[in-house]
Design an enzyme around this catalytic site. Structure first.
Site, PDB file in Angstrom:
ATOM      1  N   CYS A   1      35.724   9.150 -35.570  1.00  0.00           N
ATOM      2  CA  CYS A   1      36.030   7.871 -36.221  1.00  0.00           C
ATOM      3  C   CYS A   1      37.356   7.317 -35.709  1.00  0.00           C
ATOM      4  O   CYS A   1      38.338   8.044 -35.582  1.00  0.00           O
ATOM      5  CB  CYS A   1      36.105   8.051 -37.734  1.00  0.00           C
ATOM      6  SG  CYS A   1      34.549   8.601 -38.470  1.00  0.00           S
TER       7      CYS A   1
ATOM      8  N   TYR B   1      11.922   3.797 -20.870  1.00  0.00           N
ATOM      9  CA  TYR B   1      12.823   4.752 -21.536  1.00  0.00           C
ATOM     10  C   TYR B   1      12.274   5.080 -22.932  1.00  0.00           C
ATOM     11  O   TYR B   1      12.984   5.011 -23.937  1.00  0.00           O
ATOM     12  CB  TYR B   1      14.241   4.185 -21.641  1.00  0.00           C
ATOM     13  CG  TYR B   1      14.783   3.602 -20.364  1.00  0.00           C
ATOM     14  CD1 TYR B   1      15.390   4.398 -19.401  1.00  0.00           C
ATOM     15  CD2 TYR B   1      14.695   2.231 -20.098  1.00  0.00           C
ATOM     16  CE1 TYR B   1      15.891   3.854 -18.221  1.00  0.00           C
ATOM     17  CE2 TYR B   1      15.191   1.684 -18.922  1.00  0.00           C
ATOM     18  CZ  TYR B   1      15.782   2.496 -17.997  1.00  0.00           C
ATOM     19  OH  TYR B   1      16.280   1.955 -16.834  1.00  0.00           O
TER      20      TYR B   1
ATOM     21  N   GLU C   1       8.997   7.558 -19.294  1.00  0.00           N
ATOM     22  CA  GLU C   1      10.151   8.403 -19.633  1.00  0.00           C
ATOM     23  C   GLU C   1      10.331   9.448 -18.544  1.00  0.00           C
ATOM     24  O   GLU C   1       9.356  10.001 -18.030  1.00  0.00           O
ATOM     25  CB  GLU C   1       9.925   9.067 -20.995  1.00  0.00           C
ATOM     26  CG  GLU C   1      10.973  10.069 -21.410  1.00  0.00           C
ATOM     27  CD  GLU C   1      12.366   9.477 -21.500  1.00  0.00           C
ATOM     28  OE1 GLU C   1      13.261  10.027 -20.823  1.00  0.00           O
ATOM     29  OE2 GLU C   1      12.555   8.480 -22.217  1.00  0.00           O
TER      30      GLU C   1
ATOM     31  N   ASP D   1      15.190   0.382 -23.904  1.00  0.00           N
ATOM     32  CA  ASP D   1      16.211   1.064 -24.706  1.00  0.00           C
ATOM     33  C   ASP D   1      16.814   2.164 -23.837  1.00  0.00           C
ATOM     34  O   ASP D   1      16.553   3.352 -24.029  1.00  0.00           O
ATOM     35  CB  ASP D   1      15.582   1.636 -25.979  1.00  0.00           C
ATOM     36  CG  ASP D   1      16.619   2.193 -26.935  1.00  0.00           C
ATOM     37  OD1 ASP D   1      17.832   2.031 -26.667  1.00  0.00           O
ATOM     38  OD2 ASP D   1      16.232   2.796 -27.955  1.00  0.00           O
TER      39      ASP D   1
ATOM     40  N   CYS E   1      23.079   0.435 -26.702  1.00  0.00           N
ATOM     41  CA  CYS E   1      24.219   1.004 -27.424  1.00  0.00           C
ATOM     42  C   CYS E   1      25.512   0.742 -26.657  1.00  0.00           C
ATOM     43  O   CYS E   1      26.572   1.245 -27.036  1.00  0.00           O
ATOM     44  CB  CYS E   1      24.016   2.501 -27.653  1.00  0.00           C
ATOM     45  SG  CYS E   1      23.850   3.456 -26.127  1.00  0.00           S
TER      46      CYS E   1
END
Length: 401
Positions: A16, A259, A280, A328, A355
């Protein structure tokens, strides 16, 4: 809303980066960074509000811990600081993980303390015995998979009897462990690293159930040690819901899921389209995908291929294009070679889940130059109190607008 106390490892462990008590502020900061990043190619005012993480605390379904040892021999099992010199942080609490995960961490520490001859693995020199401890949690039953990764080098190999001690310590606890796996990391110069996997207790998978929030469409998934699965199960279902809404399926589409991992996106979206093709490169993941297709009775709707995305796109560049491609990729993004052949396929719609918005932005610029237009942008938080943000983008071919 109850007061959230900050973790004592905040700012030290490398996890964090913002106080747990200030989640709303960290969410606004992420949103502002995303707006500034995409401003050159998409109006910030049209970016949809960030979907907060739910739950904010203790929602991670996978966590990897590292064994660490100083030159003086001081041991730690936990996280490793991101700054140099690297230091081990033997965490005693973590608000991101379930309490059961912390119990496994403590049991493994006690086992390591009983075996001072075992050293922590040091990747730069490929020395040491103990690499990582990984815990995966199923949903909604919260059953546990525990993976211990050790070096396969003969001089650092861990005896089976010592592994048995570790396994028995876990089994004799009251924890809901359904899978224990011992992995040996095989690493050598000028050769690809691979892992020898040994199932030493239970099943070779854990179960994850995903349910789309709006229509209740549900799927059950077997997730193996090295299969990719979204790190927050509830957020993972929301990502698929967003992809479905962006796709606006009519029931006649062919969907290409690049993916595809364990097949989660394709399996969940197969209820709304005519056909799904999954691609994949990770064998463990494609095995899971095939298994999950059978579990969910989708074998007549989905085909999956063990192949890298570039090769698949190159082989199919002269075939009729799929109506929709869902991407993704890992944090490194699509990369130029895949992008080149994806553009030759030239699908009507691309749904890009990322991401890593910085890489996503760069690759969206390339897609725009090739004739695509950004229609929608939906950020979603999966990593509370960190700088990371998931982002889902709908791109459409300009000639199909």
């Amino acid at each position: 809303m109850p007061t959230i106390m900050n973790c004592k490892h905040l700012g030290i462990c490398g996890g964090c980066s913002s106080p747990q008590s200030a989640y709303a502020d960290s969410l606004k900061a992420k949103e502002q960074i995303l707006h500034e990043l995409f401003a050159p190619i998409f109006p910030p005012s049209e970016i949809l509000p960030v979907i907060p993480c739910d739950p904010v605390l203790r929602g991670r379904n996978k966590m990897e811990f590292s064994f660490f040892q100083t030159k003086e021999g001081k041991k730690s099992l936990g996280f490793i600081t991101p700054t140099k010199p690297k230091q081990g942080v033997p965490i005693t609490e973590c608000l991101m993980i379930h309490e059961d995960t912390m119990d496994i961490l403590n049991l493994t520490r006690a086992w390591w303390d009983n075996h001072p001859e075992l050293t922590a693995y040091y990747p730069p020199f490929n020395k040491g015995s103990l690499c990582t401890l990984t815990v995966r949690i199923g949903s909604p039953e919260r059953k546990l998979m525990v993976i211990l990764t050790t070096s396969a080098r003969e001089e650092y190999a861990v005896e089976k009897g010592i592994i048995e001690e570790w396994k028995n310590a876990l089994i004799n606890s009251s924890l809901p462990i359904v899978s224990i796996i011992w992995e040996e990391k095989v690493s050598a110069k000028n050769a690809p690293t691979y892992f020898r996997s040994h199932l030493i207790h239970g099943e070779p998978f854990i179960k994850q159930t995903l349910t789309l929030p709006k229509d209740g469409n549900s799927g059950v998934f077997h997730v193996r040690p090295r299969s990719f699965f979204q790190p927050q199960s509830l957020q993972g279902a929301k990502i698929i819901e967003i992809a479905k809404e962006f796709m606006n399926p009519q029931g006649s589409e062919t969907l290409l899921d690049l993916y595809c991992g364990a097949g989660t996106i394709g399996i969940m979206l197969s209820a709304y389209v005519k056909k799904v093709i999954g691609v994949e490169i990770v064998p463990d993941a494609i095995d899971s995908a095939k298994e999950n297709i059978l579990i969910n009775k989708k074998e007549n709707l989905i085909e999956v291929y063990l192949e890298d995305a570039k090769t698949f796109c190159r082989r199919h560049q002269d075939c009729p294009p799929p109506d929709v491609v869902v991407i993704d990729p890992p944090r490194c993004g699509i990369q130029n070679k895949v992008l080149k052949y994806l553009l030759r396929i030239f699908p009507k719609k691309i749904i890009y889940i990322s991401c890593n918005p910085k890489i996503q932005f760069e690759e969206c610029c390339s897609l725009i130059s090739a004739g695509y237009h950004i229609k929608k942008v939906q950020p979603l938080d999966q990593f509370p109190h960190s700088p990371h943000l998931e982002n889902i983008i709908l791109l459409e071919r300009e000639d199909s607008l």
